[in-house]
Design an enzyme around this catalytic site. Structure first.
Site, PDB file in Angstrom:
ATOM      1  N   THR A  39      16.280   5.651   3.049  1.00 42.01           N
ATOM      2  CA  THR A  39      15.802   6.245   1.928  1.00 42.01           C
ATOM      3  C   THR A  39      16.714   7.942   1.642  1.00 42.01           C
ATOM      4  O   THR A  39      17.137   8.705   1.076  1.00 42.01           O
ATOM      5  CB  THR A  39      14.795   6.910   1.664  1.00 42.01           C
ATOM      6  OG1 THR A  39      14.052   7.183   2.879  1.00 42.01           O
ATOM      7  CG2 THR A  39      14.064   5.657   1.562  1.00 42.01           C
ATOM      8  N   HIS A  44      16.692  10.319  10.964  1.00 40.46           N
ATOM      9  CA  HIS A  44      15.991  11.812  12.132  1.00 40.46           C
ATOM     10  C   HIS A  44      15.160  11.479  13.038  1.00 40.46           C
ATOM     11  O   HIS A  44      15.555  10.522  13.437  1.00 40.46           O
ATOM     12  CB  HIS A  44      15.338  12.592  10.692  1.00 40.46           C
ATOM     13  CG  HIS A  44      14.552  11.939  10.585  1.00 40.46           C
ATOM     14  ND1 HIS A  44      13.029  11.271  11.569  1.00 40.46           N
ATOM     15  CD2 HIS A  44      13.972  11.193   9.404  1.00 40.46           C
ATOM     16  CE1 HIS A  44      12.357  10.723  10.366  1.00 40.46           C
ATOM     17  NE2 HIS A  44      12.162   9.839   9.405  1.00 40.46           N
ATOM     18  N   HIS A  47      13.801   8.179  13.976  1.00 36.94           N
ATOM     19  CA  HIS A  47      14.460   7.200  13.600  1.00 36.94           C
ATOM     20  C   HIS A  47      14.570   6.873  15.535  1.00 36.94           C
ATOM     21  O   HIS A  47      14.867   5.714  15.632  1.00 36.94           O
ATOM     22  CB  HIS A  47      14.718   6.758  13.576  1.00 36.94           C
ATOM     23  CG  HIS A  47      15.093   7.200  11.610  1.00 36.94           C
ATOM     24  ND1 HIS A  47      15.241   7.936  10.671  1.00 36.94           N
ATOM     25  CD2 HIS A  47      14.549   5.845  10.904  1.00 36.94           C
ATOM     26  CE1 HIS A  47      15.289   7.723   9.467  1.00 36.94           C
ATOM     27  NE2 HIS A  47      14.458   6.329   9.597  1.00 36.94           N
ATOM     28  N   LYS A  81       1.740   5.631   5.027  1.00 36.29           N
ATOM     29  CA  LYS A  81       1.562   6.002   3.886  1.00 36.29           C
ATOM     30  C   LYS A  81       0.298   6.316   2.912  1.00 36.29           C
ATOM     31  O   LYS A  81      -0.343   5.206   3.046  1.00 36.29           O
ATOM     32  CB  LYS A  81       3.077   5.878   2.563  1.00 36.29           C
ATOM     33  CG  LYS A  81       3.983   5.317   3.130  1.00 36.29           C
ATOM     34  CD  LYS A  81       4.720   6.286   4.210  1.00 36.29           C
ATOM     35  CE  LYS A  81       6.317   6.144   4.998  1.00 36.29           C
ATOM     36  NZ  LYS A  81       5.950   4.955   5.302  1.00 36.29           N
ATOM     37  N   ARG A  85       6.649   5.785  -2.220  1.00 41.67           N
ATOM     38  CA  ARG A  85       8.111   6.086  -2.702  1.00 41.67           C
ATOM     39  C   ARG A  85       8.930   6.020  -3.490  1.00 41.67           C
ATOM     40  O   ARG A  85       8.656   5.774  -5.070  1.00 41.67           O
ATOM     41  CB  ARG A  85       8.704   6.015  -1.130  1.00 41.67           C
ATOM     42  CG  ARG A  85       9.312   4.745  -1.490  1.00 41.67           C
ATOM     43  CD  ARG A  85       9.596   4.853  -0.265  1.00 41.67           C
ATOM     44  NE  ARG A  85       9.446   4.693   1.201  1.00 41.67           N
ATOM     45  CZ  ARG A  85      10.431   4.459   2.620  1.00 41.67           C
ATOM     46  NH1 ARG A  85      11.044   3.435   2.755  1.00 41.67           N
ATOM     47  NH2 ARG A  85       9.187   5.208   3.976  1.00 41.67           N
ATOM     48  N   GLN A 177       9.272  -7.847   5.002  1.00 41.15           N
ATOM     49  CA  GLN A 177       9.583  -7.668   5.146  1.00 41.15           C
ATOM     50  C   GLN A 177       9.890  -8.644   6.673  1.00 41.15           C
ATOM     51  O   GLN A 177      10.346  -9.438   7.083  1.00 41.15           O
ATOM     52  CB  GLN A 177       8.989  -6.838   5.743  1.00 41.15           C
ATOM     53  CG  GLN A 177       9.174  -5.827   7.209  1.00 41.15           C
ATOM     54  CD  GLN A 177       9.069  -5.162   8.329  1.00 41.15           C
ATOM     55  OE1 GLN A 177       7.965  -4.141   7.410  1.00 41.15           O
ATOM     56  NE2 GLN A 177       8.662  -5.055   9.705  1.00 41.15           N
ATOM     57  N   ASP A 198       2.833   0.725  13.841  1.00 43.96           N
ATOM     58  CA  ASP A 198       2.255   0.731  12.868  1.00 43.96           C
ATOM     59  C   ASP A 198       2.726  -0.143  12.025  1.00 43.96           C
ATOM     60  O   ASP A 198       2.399  -0.560  11.341  1.00 43.96           O
ATOM     61  CB  ASP A 198       2.762   2.304  11.755  1.00 43.96           C
ATOM     62  CG  ASP A 198       4.019   2.528  12.177  1.00 43.96           C
ATOM     63  OD1 ASP A 198       4.755   1.715  12.560  1.00 43.96           O
ATOM     64  OD2 ASP A 198       4.206   3.148  10.945  1.00 43.96           O
ATOM     65  N   LYS A 233       3.088  17.308  14.367  1.00 45.79           N
ATOM     66  CA  LYS A 233       3.995  15.717  14.754  1.00 45.79           C
ATOM     67  C   LYS A 233       5.340  16.237  15.227  1.00 45.79           C
ATOM     68  O   LYS A 233       6.350  17.124  14.806  1.00 45.79           O
ATOM     69  CB  LYS A 233       4.131  15.574  12.644  1.00 45.79           C
ATOM     70  CG  LYS A 233       4.383  15.063  12.598  1.00 45.79           C
ATOM     71  CD  LYS A 233       3.744  14.028  10.843  1.00 45.79           C
ATOM     72  CE  LYS A 233       4.799  12.996  10.733  1.00 45.79           C
ATOM     73  NZ  LYS A 233       4.870  12.343   9.601  1.00 45.79           N
ATOM     74  N   LYS A 236       9.050  17.229  13.384  1.00 50.07           N
ATOM     75  CA  LYS A 236       8.900  18.377  12.536  1.00 50.07           C
ATOM     76  C   LYS A 236       9.963  19.934  12.683  1.00 50.07           C
ATOM     77  O   LYS A 236       8.005  19.815  13.628  1.00 50.07           O
ATOM     78  CB  LYS A 236       7.653  18.011  11.332  1.00 50.07           C
ATOM     79  CG  LYS A 236       8.078  16.158  10.496  1.00 50.07           C
ATOM     80  CD  LYS A 236       8.242  16.855   9.773  1.00 50.07           C
ATOM     81  CE  LYS A 236       8.161  15.553   8.624  1.00 50.07           C
ATOM     82  NZ  LYS A 236       8.509  15.372   7.723  1.00 50.07           N
ATOM     83  N   THR A 237       9.557  20.378  11.942  1.00 48.28           N
ATOM     84  CA  THR A 237       9.960  21.721  12.030  1.00 48.28           C
ATOM     85  C   THR A 237       9.495  23.042  10.468  1.00 48.28           C
ATOM     86  O   THR A 237       8.829  21.837   9.788  1.00 48.28           O
ATOM     87  CB  THR A 237      11.278  22.541  12.739  1.00 48.28           C
ATOM     88  OG1 THR A 237      12.017  22.358  11.513  1.00 48.28           O
ATOM     89  CG2 THR A 237      11.471  21.964  13.784  1.00 48.28           C
TER      90      THR A 237
END
Length: 430
Positions: A39, A44, A47, A81, A85, A177, A198, A233, A236-237
């Protein structure tokens, strides 16, 4: 064969593994895949765990498949989620796929002639011509609704606590999947799927399809979801995700993210995000515990992963940029910084704009400090600080008679003023 499962276990990278998987992998070269969400046109650091798993898999002598989820990216995985999305068009998916492959190639060997060379596949290629009727006839009839409803990812979205329900599109995600796993099993003899914890429900749907349709045996292995010791998390920033793309997250900010990890997290992350040996890591942990203030673990972690994702040159620049704030550096060091890194280093530092004409004519220090910028409260305060030798221009101490000229410009645009050690101010020349 190198024992892949054991390698991941000492690194803390195994959450669940299906019985028999370890023995299966020791029988000879096997193929495994990880699904990657396309996506965005960059990965990031969230991954990275599954990418590291694929790299360890290849180093152990096995064949890794990176599956870009072009078809599943058009649906959206409900796991973890709370809402659906955005769906992507094919042109965007293809662009993202190529960008992701370029990043993966820093970790995986796609080009060699070795039998375990990595392969990139996109499930859109085998799903795009699959009609709905064919899919529900050839795949859907083999999995009951009861089986699908029992998955945690589905139950959470259908619980009374969920703000929104689940669309039929998302409900069928696990079938799509699962079919990917079956397709790779039938066409590439791929017997293992890996992912975050997950994903266990989705992966085991695939092993079920392999058993029921393919008449074979598939295996599942998941890693823990990475967390931070303080409960915030991972990855994340305040500015959002920490990306592998230098345009989205500069190498300086990337380096700083890892450098600023806690002691507890650094000890965990250095096992997951580097290829250092167990002996090397144990040595670093011992060294760190003897002198935690030297932050040996954080520095080594940040160095290793910055070189891996970017380059040695980017690491050197990031260290030099870090030293500008926290160490001894010179005007020449400042002028080595590109504009993006300069702005990253001095993010949040007060700024004032001055005209190019002011600089061309020569800007006096009283004007630079007070009259034209407001860095200091008054001309009198500016004179006092200059007499006390506490003012620097681009890291060089200056007196009241100094004039700022074009020779002082960083990237033809900036001048860095400083009072004492910690008070910075940026002049932006327009």
């Amino acid at each position: 064969m190198k024992n892949f499962v054991q390698e991941l276990q000492w690194r803390g990278m195994v959450h669940d593994v299906m019985p028999g998987a370890e023995e299966h992998l020791m029988e000879g070269m096997q193929a495994a895949y990880v699904g990657i969400d396309p996506t965005a046109d960059s990965l990031h650091i969230g991954h990275l765990v599954s990418v590291m798993m694929l790299r360890h898999f290849q180093l152990a002598g096995h064949k890794p498949f990176a599956l870009v989820g072009g078809a599943t990216g058009m649906i959206g995985d409900p796991s973890g989620k709370s809402a659906e999305r955005n769906l992507l068009d094919e042109k965007t998916l293809r662009h993202n796929q190529e960008a992701i492959k370029a990043q993966l190639s820093r970790f995986l060997d796609f080009e060699s002639d070795e039998p375990n060379a990595a392969v990139l596949v996109n499930n859109y290629d085998w799903m795009k011509n699959f009609s709905f009727l064919d899919f529900i006839r050839d795949v859907g009839k083999h999995i009951t609704v009861n089986y699908m409803m029992a998955k945690d990812s589905v139950k959470k979205r259908l619980s009374s606590d969920a703000k929104e329900g689940m669309s039929f599109t998302e409900f069928t995600y696990q079938l799509v999947q699962g079919y990917d796993f079956l397709h790779l099993y039938q066409n590439h003899n791929c017997t293992l799927q890996m992912g975050g914890s997950d994903q266990w429900g989705n992966i085991t749907t695939g092993t079920e399809l392999i058993r029921r349709i393919g008449g074979g045996k598939g295996f599942a292995l998941t890693c823990p979801l990475i967390t931070k010791a303080d409960g915030t998390k991972f990855g994340k920033t305040e500015g959002g995700n920490v990306w592998l793309d230098a345009e989205r997250t500069s190498p300086y900010k990337f380096y700083q993210y890892w450098l600023n990890t806690s002691d507890e997290d650094a000890e965990k992350y250095i096992k997951i995000f580097t290829f250092l040996t167990q002996e090397e890591i144990e040595g670093l942990v011992s060294e760190h515990k003897e002198a935690p203030h030297l932050r040996v673990l954080q520095k080594k972690l940040a160095e290793e992963i910055t070189i891996m994702v970017h380059s040695k040159a980017d690491l050197d620049n990031a260290i030099a940029a870090s030293n500008i704030l926290f160490g001894k550096s010179t005007s020449d060091d400042l002028k080595q910084l590109d504009e993006k890194t300069f702005l990253d280093v001095f993010e949040g530092v007060p700024q004032a704009q001055v005209s190019k004409a002011d600089i061309t004519d020569g800007l006096d220090m009283i004007g630079a400090l007070a009259a034209k910028t407001g860095f200091l409260g008054s001309n009198g305060e500016a004179r006092r600080e200059l007499k006390q030798n506490s003012i620097s221009v681009n890291k060089q101490k200056v007196k009241e008679d100094y004039q700022i000229t074009e020779a002082d410009l960083i990237n033809d645009k900036f001048v860095l003023l400083q009072r004492g050690k910690k008070n910075y101010f940026v002049l932006v020349v327009d």
